[in-house]
Design a protein around this motif. Structure first.
Motif, PDB file in Angstrom:
ATOM      1  N   LEU A 296      39.892  43.205  29.332  1.00  0.00           N
ATOM      2  CA  LEU A 296      39.738  42.155  30.343  1.00  0.00           C
ATOM      3  C   LEU A 296      39.458  42.839  31.660  1.00  0.00           C
ATOM      4  O   LEU A 296      40.259  43.667  32.112  1.00  0.00           O
ATOM      5  CB  LEU A 296      41.025  41.347  30.481  1.00  0.00           C
ATOM      6  CG  LEU A 296      41.343  40.419  29.333  1.00  0.00           C
ATOM      7  CD1 LEU A 296      42.602  40.872  28.650  1.00  0.00           C
ATOM      8  CD2 LEU A 296      41.496  39.013  29.838  1.00  0.00           C
ATOM      9  N   ASP A 297      38.335  42.516  32.254  1.00  0.00           N
ATOM     10  CA  ASP A 297      38.008  43.074  33.565  1.00  0.00           C
ATOM     11  C   ASP A 297      38.603  42.125  34.605  1.00  0.00           C
ATOM     12  O   ASP A 297      38.085  41.044  34.846  1.00  0.00           O
ATOM     13  CB  ASP A 297      36.478  43.175  33.710  1.00  0.00           C
ATOM     14  CG  ASP A 297      36.068  43.921  34.981  1.00  0.00           C
ATOM     15  OD1 ASP A 297      36.955  44.398  35.725  1.00  0.00           O
ATOM     16  OD2 ASP A 297      34.850  44.022  35.238  1.00  0.00           O
ATOM     17  N   LEU A 298      39.720  42.514  35.184  1.00  0.00           N
ATOM     18  CA  LEU A 298      40.428  41.641  36.123  1.00  0.00           C
ATOM     19  C   LEU A 298      39.814  41.721  37.516  1.00  0.00           C
ATOM     20  O   LEU A 298      39.179  42.712  37.854  1.00  0.00           O
ATOM     21  CB  LEU A 298      41.900  42.056  36.231  1.00  0.00           C
ATOM     22  CG  LEU A 298      42.756  42.042  34.978  1.00  0.00           C
ATOM     23  CD1 LEU A 298      44.202  42.383  35.345  1.00  0.00           C
ATOM     24  CD2 LEU A 298      42.698  40.684  34.314  1.00  0.00           C
TER      25      LEU A 298
ATOM     26  N   GLY B 178      35.103  51.103  40.776  1.00  0.00           N
ATOM     27  CA  GLY B 178      34.452  51.388  39.497  1.00  0.00           C
ATOM     28  C   GLY B 178      35.176  50.783  38.307  1.00  0.00           C
ATOM     29  O   GLY B 178      34.963  51.192  37.164  1.00  0.00           O
ATOM     30  N   LYS B 179      36.002  49.778  38.563  1.00  0.00           N
ATOM     31  CA  LYS B 179      36.761  49.133  37.480  1.00  0.00           C
ATOM     32  C   LYS B 179      35.828  48.608  36.391  1.00  0.00           C
ATOM     33  O   LYS B 179      36.048  48.847  35.209  1.00  0.00           O
ATOM     34  CB  LYS B 179      37.601  47.994  38.071  1.00  0.00           C
ATOM     35  CG  LYS B 179      38.425  47.229  37.072  1.00  0.00           C
ATOM     36  CD  LYS B 179      39.386  46.289  37.774  1.00  0.00           C
ATOM     37  CE  LYS B 179      38.709  45.468  38.863  1.00  0.00           C
ATOM     38  NZ  LYS B 179      37.640  44.620  38.336  1.00  0.00           N
ATOM     39  N   SER B 180      34.784  47.892  36.794  1.00  0.00           N
ATOM     40  CA  SER B 180      33.885  47.300  35.799  1.00  0.00           C
ATOM     41  C   SER B 180      33.061  48.373  35.094  1.00  0.00           C
ATOM     42  O   SER B 180      32.842  48.304  33.879  1.00  0.00           O
ATOM     43  CB  SER B 180      32.952  46.291  36.458  1.00  0.00           C
ATOM     44  OG  SER B 180      33.708  45.300  37.096  1.00  0.00           O
ATOM     45  N   SER B 181      32.602  49.363  35.840  1.00  0.00           N
ATOM     46  CA  SER B 181      31.825  50.444  35.219  1.00  0.00           C
ATOM     47  C   SER B 181      32.666  51.165  34.176  1.00  0.00           C
ATOM     48  O   SER B 181      32.182  51.491  33.085  1.00  0.00           O
ATOM     49  CB  SER B 181      31.360  51.457  36.279  1.00  0.00           C
ATOM     50  OG  SER B 181      30.648  50.808  37.300  1.00  0.00           O
TER      51      SER B 181
ATOM     52  N   ALA C 120      36.871  38.714  33.639  1.00  0.00           N
ATOM     53  CA  ALA C 120      37.697  37.713  34.317  1.00  0.00           C
ATOM     54  C   ALA C 120      37.662  37.891  35.826  1.00  0.00           C
ATOM     55  O   ALA C 120      38.461  37.307  36.545  1.00  0.00           O
ATOM     56  CB  ALA C 120      39.130  37.806  33.804  1.00  0.00           C
ATOM     57  N   ASP C 121      36.730  38.724  36.303  1.00  0.00           N
ATOM     58  CA  ASP C 121      36.615  38.924  37.744  1.00  0.00           C
ATOM     59  C   ASP C 121      35.760  37.787  38.306  1.00  0.00           C
ATOM     60  O   ASP C 121      34.551  37.909  38.480  1.00  0.00           O
ATOM     61  CB  ASP C 121      35.977  40.289  38.039  1.00  0.00           C
ATOM     62  CG  ASP C 121      36.052  40.634  39.527  1.00  0.00           C
ATOM     63  OD1 ASP C 121      36.416  39.744  40.318  1.00  0.00           O
ATOM     64  OD2 ASP C 121      35.742  41.788  39.882  1.00  0.00           O
ATOM     65  N   VAL C 122      36.441  36.661  38.544  1.00  0.00           N
ATOM     66  CA  VAL C 122      35.720  35.427  38.848  1.00  0.00           C
ATOM     67  C   VAL C 122      34.809  35.513  40.059  1.00  0.00           C
ATOM     68  O   VAL C 122      33.729  34.954  40.077  1.00  0.00           O
ATOM     69  CB  VAL C 122      36.685  34.247  39.056  1.00  0.00           C
ATOM     70  CG1 VAL C 122      37.018  33.621  37.729  1.00  0.00           C
ATOM     71  CG2 VAL C 122      37.928  34.691  39.774  1.00  0.00           C
ATOM     72  N   HIS C 123      35.266  36.224  41.080  1.00  0.00           N
ATOM     73  CA  HIS C 123      34.444  36.250  42.298  1.00  0.00           C
ATOM     74  C   HIS C 123      33.494  37.439  42.320  1.00  0.00           C
ATOM     75  O   HIS C 123      32.569  37.476  43.112  1.00  0.00           O
ATOM     76  CB  HIS C 123      35.346  36.249  43.533  1.00  0.00           C
ATOM     77  CG  HIS C 123      36.277  35.068  43.552  1.00  0.00           C
ATOM     78  ND1 HIS C 123      35.822  33.782  43.730  1.00  0.00           N
ATOM     79  CD2 HIS C 123      37.610  34.980  43.377  1.00  0.00           C
ATOM     80  CE1 HIS C 123      36.861  32.955  43.673  1.00  0.00           C
ATOM     81  NE2 HIS C 123      37.946  33.660  43.449  1.00  0.00           N
ATOM     82  N   GLY C 124      33.729  38.395  41.457  1.00  0.00           N
ATOM     83  CA  GLY C 124      32.863  39.578  41.488  1.00  0.00           C
ATOM     84  C   GLY C 124      32.387  39.967  40.100  1.00  0.00           C
ATOM     85  O   GLY C 124      32.232  41.143  39.807  1.00  0.00           O
ATOM     86  N   PHE C 125      32.136  38.951  39.232  1.00  0.00           N
ATOM     87  CA  PHE C 125      31.730  39.260  37.858  1.00  0.00           C
ATOM     88  C   PHE C 125      30.494  40.141  37.850  1.00  0.00           C
ATOM     89  O   PHE C 125      29.545  39.908  38.582  1.00  0.00           O
ATOM     90  CB  PHE C 125      31.474  37.994  37.047  1.00  0.00           C
ATOM     91  CG  PHE C 125      30.581  37.000  37.741  1.00  0.00           C
ATOM     92  CD1 PHE C 125      29.220  37.145  37.721  1.00  0.00           C
ATOM     93  CD2 PHE C 125      31.139  35.930  38.422  1.00  0.00           C
ATOM     94  CE1 PHE C 125      28.395  36.238  38.360  1.00  0.00           C
ATOM     95  CE2 PHE C 125      30.326  35.022  39.071  1.00  0.00           C
ATOM     96  CZ  PHE C 125      28.956  35.170  39.049  1.00  0.00           C
ATOM     97  N   SER C 126      30.525  41.184  37.058  1.00  0.00           N
ATOM     98  CA  SER C 126      29.380  42.092  37.026  1.00  0.00           C
ATOM     99  C   SER C 126      29.133  42.633  35.629  1.00  0.00           C
ATOM    100  O   SER C 126      28.191  43.380  35.412  1.00  0.00           O
ATOM    101  CB  SER C 126      29.626  43.268  37.986  1.00  0.00           C
ATOM    102  OG  SER C 126      30.757  44.004  37.570  1.00  0.00           O
ATOM    103  N   VAL C 127      29.972  42.245  34.667  1.00  0.00           N
ATOM    104  CA  VAL C 127      29.838  42.824  33.332  1.00  0.00           C
ATOM    105  C   VAL C 127      28.492  42.483  32.664  1.00  0.00           C
ATOM    106  O   VAL C 127      27.863  43.365  32.089  1.00  0.00           O
ATOM    107  CB  VAL C 127      31.042  42.449  32.433  1.00  0.00           C
ATOM    108  CG1 VAL C 127      30.827  42.928  31.014  1.00  0.00           C
ATOM    109  CG2 VAL C 127      32.324  43.041  33.006  1.00  0.00           C
TER     110      VAL C 127
END
Ligand SMILES: Nc1ncnc2c1ncn2[C@@H]1O[C@H](COP(=O)(O)OP(=O)(O)O)[C@@H](O)[C@H]1O
Ligand SMILES: [Mg+2]
Length: 374
Positions: A224-226, A125-128, A149-156
């Motif tokens: 920054l969403d890592l 739930g980091k992005s949420s 910045a979550d290159v492989h799992g961008f969801s923002v």
């Protein structure tokens, strides 16, 4: 019948805010010729940064509305034109100041609080959490940005309901704004469902470009969403934004807390501060009022304790966010729960965390004020 006063028309134009740059269009030199005729008709030339400006409808409507309210105005015509290269250069200078590409958040005078949101693994739930904290702070009137910045799992973009791409003004990018938050994401630069096959150095360059070429303006808080784990991006962030504080998200599960600890202890090597721990998916409130601890209990508190001991500094547990179907649905719909259901238990827990982050003094902490003895 009195003709409208040109001064009143100018004052009205000064109330029109550019939807992307978030400053009055008069300050941005976006207003060209203004023709106020005795019959009450007004023609305003608006200079767009780029011809394909996605905001031109909004801008036209805002100008018509503002000028239309001036006494004596009986019709507003908006003529959209595009800035010349010189006008654009002047605008960029105005926005970013002189000098070569640099990261504004590292400037000595920057008061932006930067939080890098980390987790041990994905799906906690980091992005949420990031999106809800950002929206809550924006709702409280702070100026907030997110770098996904979550290159492989961008969801923002999805969580924020953004489908729009950034507007490009030469090498400067204007981030889309949703719920009052400026957002930039790798997801805005790749085609849908196409995997990002970049490796370390490219990721570093991409992040660097986000931080230098994206015009965020003066922010109070940048998140920054890592990506999950302890990969290259975490190291890049510590190099590119040494003053960023780390916010660790975990679930109550001990295994999740263990891997999150590794993500957190990177801070010992990079010298970054840990702002605190957020425990997500802490429990599910049942209709009978009891709490079901779906993922166990204690992970967040244990992690905060261990990080405090390792770093020899107090790392607080900032909040425990319950599982909530509405939170997940809000994410799927691009409508964060802190805005749609602020009364929900999960939203209140998130708002509590936001209050702690937002209440911290802006970055003057530990910074030299440049004072000299007389
Ligand atoms: N507290 C919560 N209650 C219910 N669902 C949640 C909660 N937190 C996150 N989720 C859901 O879990 C999934 C993963 O969350 P996400 O924020 O994408 O995690 P991460 O960024 O850590 O990979 C999403 O479908 C999200 O809606
Ligand atoms: Mg994520």
């Amino acid at each position: 019948m009195t003709a409208p006063s040109p001064a009143a028309v100018s004052a009205a134009l000064a109330t029109v805010i550019d939807p992307e740059l978030r400053r009055p269009i008069t300050e941005l030199a976006m207003v060209g010729a203004v023709d106020v005729r005795p019959d009450g008709s007004v023609q305003v030339t608006v200079l767009l940064t780029v011809s394909g400006c996605p905001m031109k409808q909004t801008l036209t409507a805002d100008v018509e509305r503002a000028v239309g309210q001036v006494d004596g105005v009986r019709g507003v015509a908006v003529d959209l034109q595009v800035m010349t290269k010189e006008q654009r250069d002047e605008l960029k200078l105005k926005l970013r100041g002189p000098g070569a590409r640099r990261i504004p958040f590292n400037e000595p005078g920057s008061l932006t609080k930067v939080y890098a949101v980390a987790s041990g693994k994905g799906g906690v739930g980091k992005s949420s959490v990031t999106v809800n904290l950002a929206c809550e702070l924006a709702r409280r009137g702070l100026r907030v940005g997110i770098v996904d910045a979550d290159v492989h799992g961008f969801s923002v973009p999805g969580l924020m309901g953004i489908t729009q791409a950034p507007t490009q003004v030469d090498e400067m990018m204007l981030p889309p704004v949703a719920h009052g938050v400026k957002v930039i994401s790798i997801g805005m630069f790749v085609r849908k469902n196409e995997p990002v096959v970049w490796r370390g150095p490219m990721l570093h360059r991409a992040l660097e470009q986000f931080l230098t070429d994206v015009y965020f303006g003066d922010l109070d808080v940048l998140f920054l969403d890592l990506p999950p784990g302890t990969g290259d991006i975490a190291i890049s962030v510590s190099q590119l934004l040494p003053s960023a504080e780390i916010l660790v998200v975990t679930t109550p599960q001990s295994a999740a807390a263990d891997v999150a600890e590794r993500a957190g202890t990177i801070a010992t090597q990079t010298g970054q501060r840990i702002a605190g721990v957020v425990e997500n998916m802490s429990y599910l409130s049942l209709p009978d009022g009891t709490r079901m601890e779906v993922f166990g209990a204690g992970g967040g508190r244990t992690l905060a304790g261990r990080l405090s001991a390792t770093l020899d500094a107090t790392v607080p547990l900032l909040g425990q966010i319950p599982l909530d179907v509405a939170l997940r649905e809000g994410g799927d719909a691009g409508a964060p729960i802190v805005l749609t259901h602020p009364e929900a238990e999960s939203a209140r827990a998130l708002a509590g965390v936001a209050a702690e982050l937002g209440a911290k003094p802006r970055g003057l902490n530990g910074r030299s004020l440049g004072l000299q003895p007389r």
